[in-house]
Design a protein around this motif. Structure first.
Motif, PDB file in Angstrom:
ATOM      1  N   LEU A 143      30.645  36.263  35.404  1.00 51.32           N
ATOM      2  CA  LEU A 143      31.978  34.944  34.984  1.00 51.32           C
ATOM      3  C   LEU A 143      33.142  34.937  35.791  1.00 51.32           C
ATOM      4  CD1 LEU A 143      33.211  37.785  31.887  1.00 51.32           C
ATOM      5  CD2 LEU A 143      32.229  36.044  32.086  1.00 51.32           C
ATOM      6  N   VAL A 144      32.381  35.560  37.336  1.00 49.97           N
ATOM      7  CA  VAL A 144      33.530  35.272  37.993  1.00 49.97           C
ATOM      8  C   VAL A 144      32.851  34.009  38.935  1.00 49.97           C
ATOM      9  CG1 VAL A 144      33.663  37.898  38.702  1.00 49.97           C
ATOM     10  CG2 VAL A 144      31.664  36.313  40.385  1.00 49.97           C
ATOM     11  N   LEU A 145      32.557  33.322  38.696  1.00 53.65           N
ATOM     12  CA  LEU A 145      31.184  32.652  38.990  1.00 53.65           C
ATOM     13  C   LEU A 145      31.983  31.014  39.271  1.00 53.65           C
ATOM     14  CD1 LEU A 145      27.380  32.731  38.170  1.00 53.65           C
ATOM     15  CD2 LEU A 145      28.909  33.000  40.475  1.00 53.65           C
ATOM     16  N   PRO A 146      32.074  30.358  37.432  1.00 55.18           N
ATOM     17  CA  PRO A 146      33.124  29.032  37.225  1.00 55.18           C
ATOM     18  C   PRO A 146      34.732  29.456  37.591  1.00 55.18           C
ATOM     19  CG  PRO A 146      32.937  30.353  35.140  1.00 55.18           C
ATOM     20  CD  PRO A 146      32.107  30.991  35.884  1.00 55.18           C
ATOM     21  N   GLY A 147      35.163  30.760  37.591  1.00 55.78           N
ATOM     22  CA  GLY A 147      36.355  30.792  37.306  1.00 55.78           C
ATOM     23  C   GLY A 147      37.423  29.886  39.327  1.00 55.78           C
ATOM     24  N   GLY A 148      36.157  30.547  40.073  1.00 54.49           N
ATOM     25  CA  GLY A 148      37.160  30.309  41.224  1.00 54.49           C
ATOM     26  C   GLY A 148      37.243  28.666  41.339  1.00 54.49           C
ATOM     27  N   TYR A 149      36.425  28.144  40.335  1.00 55.57           N
ATOM     28  CA  TYR A 149      36.191  26.497  40.752  1.00 55.57           C
ATOM     29  C   TYR A 149      37.471  25.958  40.162  1.00 55.57           C
ATOM     30  CZ  TYR A 149      32.062  25.462  43.126  1.00 55.57           C
ATOM     31  OH  TYR A 149      31.079  24.720  44.208  1.00 55.57           O
ATOM     32  N   LEU A 150      38.062  26.374  39.211  1.00 53.75           N
ATOM     33  CA  LEU A 150      39.512  26.481  38.107  1.00 53.75           C
ATOM     34  C   LEU A 150      40.205  26.969  38.722  1.00 53.75           C
ATOM     35  CD1 LEU A 150      37.752  27.232  34.429  1.00 53.75           C
ATOM     36  CD2 LEU A 150      38.722  25.195  35.381  1.00 53.75           C
ATOM     37  N   VAL A 151      40.710  28.227  39.372  1.00 57.18           N
ATOM     38  CA  VAL A 151      41.528  28.370  39.988  1.00 57.18           C
ATOM     39  C   VAL A 151      41.867  27.254  40.913  1.00 57.18           C
ATOM     40  CG1 VAL A 151      42.709  30.353  41.401  1.00 57.18           C
ATOM     41  CG2 VAL A 151      41.325  31.021  39.503  1.00 57.18           C
ATOM     42  N   VAL A 170      36.777  21.813  44.798  1.00 60.03           N
ATOM     43  CA  VAL A 170      36.899  22.516  45.901  1.00 60.03           C
ATOM     44  C   VAL A 170      36.781  22.282  47.318  1.00 60.03           C
ATOM     45  CG1 VAL A 170      36.387  24.850  44.806  1.00 60.03           C
ATOM     46  CG2 VAL A 170      34.722  23.427  45.494  1.00 60.03           C
ATOM     47  N   PRO A 171      37.494  22.540  48.658  1.00 65.37           N
ATOM     48  CA  PRO A 171      36.334  22.066  49.861  1.00 65.37           C
ATOM     49  C   PRO A 171      34.875  22.342  50.165  1.00 65.37           C
ATOM     50  CG  PRO A 171      38.800  23.988  49.526  1.00 65.37           C
ATOM     51  CD  PRO A 171      38.150  23.456  48.290  1.00 65.37           C
ATOM     52  N   ARG A 172      34.310  21.877  50.955  1.00 66.28           N
ATOM     53  CA  ARG A 172      33.396  21.884  51.006  1.00 66.28           C
ATOM     54  C   ARG A 172      32.953  22.954  51.812  1.00 66.28           C
ATOM     55  NH1 ARG A 172      33.115  15.845  51.772  1.00 66.28           N
ATOM     56  NH2 ARG A 172      31.326  15.288  50.518  1.00 66.28           N
ATOM     57  N   GLY A 173      33.642  23.843  52.860  1.00 61.87           N
ATOM     58  CA  GLY A 173      33.706  24.875  53.131  1.00 61.87           C
ATOM     59  C   GLY A 173      33.413  25.445  52.043  1.00 61.87           C
ATOM     60  N   LEU A 175      43.009  23.705  40.171  1.00 62.52           N
ATOM     61  CA  LEU A 175      44.259  23.731  39.098  1.00 62.52           C
ATOM     62  C   LEU A 175      45.178  24.138  41.048  1.00 62.52           C
ATOM     63  CD1 LEU A 175      46.346  23.861  37.448  1.00 62.52           C
ATOM     64  CD2 LEU A 175      46.205  26.346  36.977  1.00 62.52           C
ATOM     65  N   ALA A 176      44.903  25.427  41.788  1.00 60.22           N
ATOM     66  CA  ALA A 176      45.815  25.261  42.907  1.00 60.22           C
ATOM     67  C   ALA A 176      45.980  23.998  44.126  1.00 60.22           C
ATOM     68  CB  ALA A 176      45.716  26.318  44.126  1.00 60.22           C
ATOM     69  N   ARG A 177      44.939  23.117  43.264  1.00 62.03           N
ATOM     70  CA  ARG A 177      44.455  21.972  44.468  1.00 62.03           C
ATOM     71  C   ARG A 177      45.163  20.618  43.909  1.00 62.03           C
ATOM     72  NH1 ARG A 177      39.427  20.580  47.134  1.00 62.03           N
ATOM     73  NH2 ARG A 177      40.618  20.230  49.136  1.00 62.03           N
ATOM     74  N   GLY A 178      45.562  20.739  42.735  1.00 61.90           N
ATOM     75  CA  GLY A 178      45.128  19.346  41.745  1.00 61.90           C
ATOM     76  C   GLY A 178      44.150  18.014  41.943  1.00 61.90           C
ATOM     77  N   THR A 179      43.009  19.201  42.591  1.00 58.16           N
ATOM     78  CA  THR A 179      41.590  18.038  41.902  1.00 58.16           C
ATOM     79  C   THR A 179      41.183  18.415  40.786  1.00 58.16           C
ATOM     80  OG1 THR A 179      40.458  20.337  42.670  1.00 58.16           O
ATOM     81  CG2 THR A 179      41.514  18.421  44.512  1.00 58.16           C
ATOM     82  N   LEU A 180      41.905  18.362  39.555  1.00 59.42           N
ATOM     83  CA  LEU A 180      40.911  19.004  38.712  1.00 59.42           C
ATOM     84  C   LEU A 180      41.942  17.091  37.321  1.00 59.42           C
ATOM     85  CD1 LEU A 180      41.749  22.122  37.327  1.00 59.42           C
ATOM     86  CD2 LEU A 180      38.976  21.143  38.185  1.00 59.42           C
TER      87      LEU A 180
END
Length: 301
Positions: A202-210, A274-277, A213-218
């Motif tokens: 469940l943590v796998l897709p969570g990081g991308y969403l968080v 997300v950033p490439r890094g 949302l923080a970066r405004g890239t959604l």
């Protein structure tokens, strides 16, 4: 001897543009530059040092454990004061390597090292007096470490950069720091493979969403929909694995982590959300976890 060239970088924010070098960069490379940006630049370097400290603990921690067992020092190393100083040493080594790579002066490195040790040293006396237990001492030391690091970074933010000569191979490895950090984090699973709980997926897709949302890239066309579909997919896979149980669940866990490594690869190539890094770090770690789970399944039959 391989070719080397001079590169300069620091917490300071000098004018942008190519920095002077004492010899041309090797073919296929360009002279390094120092990015501008006050607070943002400062925060980036603090984050880099924090990651270097984590890398130091991940890399050196197992060596201390092995030395303790081999030399019969497990007892002394387990004392809270010694454990705190060992942890500070691990963080200092990782931080020192990265700060020197980033061309910080030795004075700044020494003061940042003091920021690792002094918070713990200040809390030893209250712990010996019975005012703090070992856990409170360790937690308090880490909390005090944060403002100490910031103070040192702010103090040296206007320093003149120093030149550092390094081999191209070192530069190439440093550019792949997300991969190195991921491998360090997965080192324990490589030597001691185990099947993770299905709920970890469940943590796998969570990081991308968080992060998105923080970066405004959604906000791009179809970006949020794609991320939500990914969330639904891994939630469904998790529920199926929990329901199935046993060996089937283990294989589904391995598939889920490896599938997310592919997800990371796609996002790394596109540079979206997300950033490439982060995508590189996440992809390598997911692959290591997935392979470790498969090894655990095959080993345990």
């Amino acid at each position: 001897m391989g070719k080397t060239w001079t590169h300069t970088d620091t917490l300071a924010v000098p004018p942008t543009g190519p920095l002077p070098t004492d010899r041309p960069a090797p073919p296929g490379t360009t002279p390094a530059t120092v990015p501008a940006g006050g607070t943002r630049h400062l925060l980036r370097h603090l984050a880099e040092m924090a990651l270097a400290m984590v890398a130091g603990m991940l890399l050196l921690g197992p060596l201390w454990d092995a030395a303790g067992v081999t030399l019969g020092l497990a007892g002394p190393l387990g004392r809270p004061e010694v454990a705190a100083l060992v942890m500070a040493t691990d963080m200092t080594i990782g931080m020192t390597v990265w700060m020197r790579y980033r061309a910080h002066r030795w004075l700044a490195v020494g003061e940042m090292a003091a920021a690792m040790y002094v918070p713990f040293l200040l809390l030893f006396a209250p712990m010996w007096a019975g005012l703090l237990d070992a856990d409170a001492m360790l937690l308090g030391g880490h909390l005090l470490m944060v403002p100490a690091m910031v103070l040192v970074a702010v103090r040296h933010r206007h320093e003149t950069p120093v030149a550092v000569r390094r081999h191209p191979a070192v530069v190439a490895l440093a550019h792949r720091w997300p991969t190195g950090l991921a491998l360090l984090m997965g080192l324990d699973l490589v030597f001691d493979p185990k099947v993770l709980s299905p709920w970890t997926m469940l943590v796998l897709p969570g990081g991308y969403l968080v992060i998105g949302l923080a970066r405004g890239t959604l906000r791009g066309p179809g970006v949020l929909t794609t991320q939500l579909l990914g969330l639904v997919g891994w939630v469904a896979l998790t529920l199926i694995a929990v329901t199935a149980g046993g060996r089937t669940a283990a294989w589904l866990v391995a598939f889920g982590w490896l599938a997310h490594a592919g997800w990371d690869l796609v996002h790394h190539r596109s540079g979206r959300v997300v950033p490439r890094g982060y995508a590189e770090w996440c992809g390598v770690l997911d692959a290591v976890v997935g392979v470790a789970v498969i090894l655990a399944i095959l080993t345990n039959g």
